[in-house]
Motif scaffolding. Structure first.
Motif, PDB file in Angstrom:
ATOM      1  N   ASP A 141      38.616 -21.672   1.302  1.00 45.63           N
ATOM      2  CA  ASP A 141      37.485 -20.808   0.975  1.00 45.63           C
ATOM      3  C   ASP A 141      37.880 -19.624   0.093  1.00 45.63           C
ATOM      4  N   ASP A 142      39.034 -19.034   0.349  1.00 46.01           N
ATOM      5  CA  ASP A 142      39.440 -17.853  -0.423  1.00 46.01           C
ATOM      6  C   ASP A 142      39.543 -18.177  -1.913  1.00 46.01           C
TER       7      ASP A 142
ATOM      8  N   LEU B   8      30.868 -25.459  -2.871  1.00 46.53           N
ATOM      9  CA  LEU B   8      30.064 -24.588  -2.006  1.00 46.53           C
ATOM     10  C   LEU B   8      29.098 -25.404  -1.147  1.00 46.53           C
TER      11      LEU B   8
ATOM     12  N   PHE C  70      36.039 -18.872  -3.410  1.00 48.91           N
ATOM     13  CA  PHE C  70      35.247 -17.672  -3.670  1.00 48.91           C
ATOM     14  C   PHE C  70      35.763 -16.923  -4.888  1.00 48.91           C
TER      15      PHE C  70
END
Length: 131
Positions: free
Chosen positions: A104-105, A75, A108
């Motif tokens: 990113d997917d 992050l 997350f």
């Protein structure tokens, strides 16, 4: 009129409706059984987490903190290091190739799963279930 079997169709629909429609008490009993099963599952997960945390090897006891640190570093890279690098690179034109971009997917999904586990940990602390 009954030659088409309308009476038997109506009887069949009535039996199906009786099977599908439940009373409030039946719904309450079903909800209570589901809550009991959820509680049993959470209890087993809690026992597994305790056993893993108390394990003598870091390989078993440290996998959750490792995932947490890796996710945190990812992050920081995604939201701080990479954008700042791209900004500086656009000003000074340091390198022709941009830095790698993380997925990113997936990141997350992992972080949200970890935060969900952290939420359960907070619940345990509030209930006084931890040391």
């Amino acid at each position: 009129m009954n030659s088409f079997g309308i009476g038997s169709v109506i009887d069949g629909v009535g039996r199906i409706a009786d099977d599908l429609i439940t009373t409030d008490n039946e719904r309450l009993e079903i909800a209570l059984r589901e809550k009991e099963l959820d509680t049993q599952i959470l209890s087993k997960v809690h026992e597994t987490n305790i056993a893993e945390a108390q394990h003598r090897t870091l390989f078993v006891a440290g996998w959750r903190p490792f995932i947490g640190w890796v996710s945190g570093l990812a992050l920081v890279y995604t939201f701080l290091i990479q954008p700042i690098f791209l900004w500086i690179n656009s000003i000074y034109n340091l390198t022709p190739t941009p830095p790698p971009q993380l997925n990113d997917d997936m990141l997350f999904n992992i972080v949200l799963a970890m935060l969900g586990i952290a939420g359960l940990r907070t619940y345990e602390k509030q209930k006084g279930l931890t040391k």
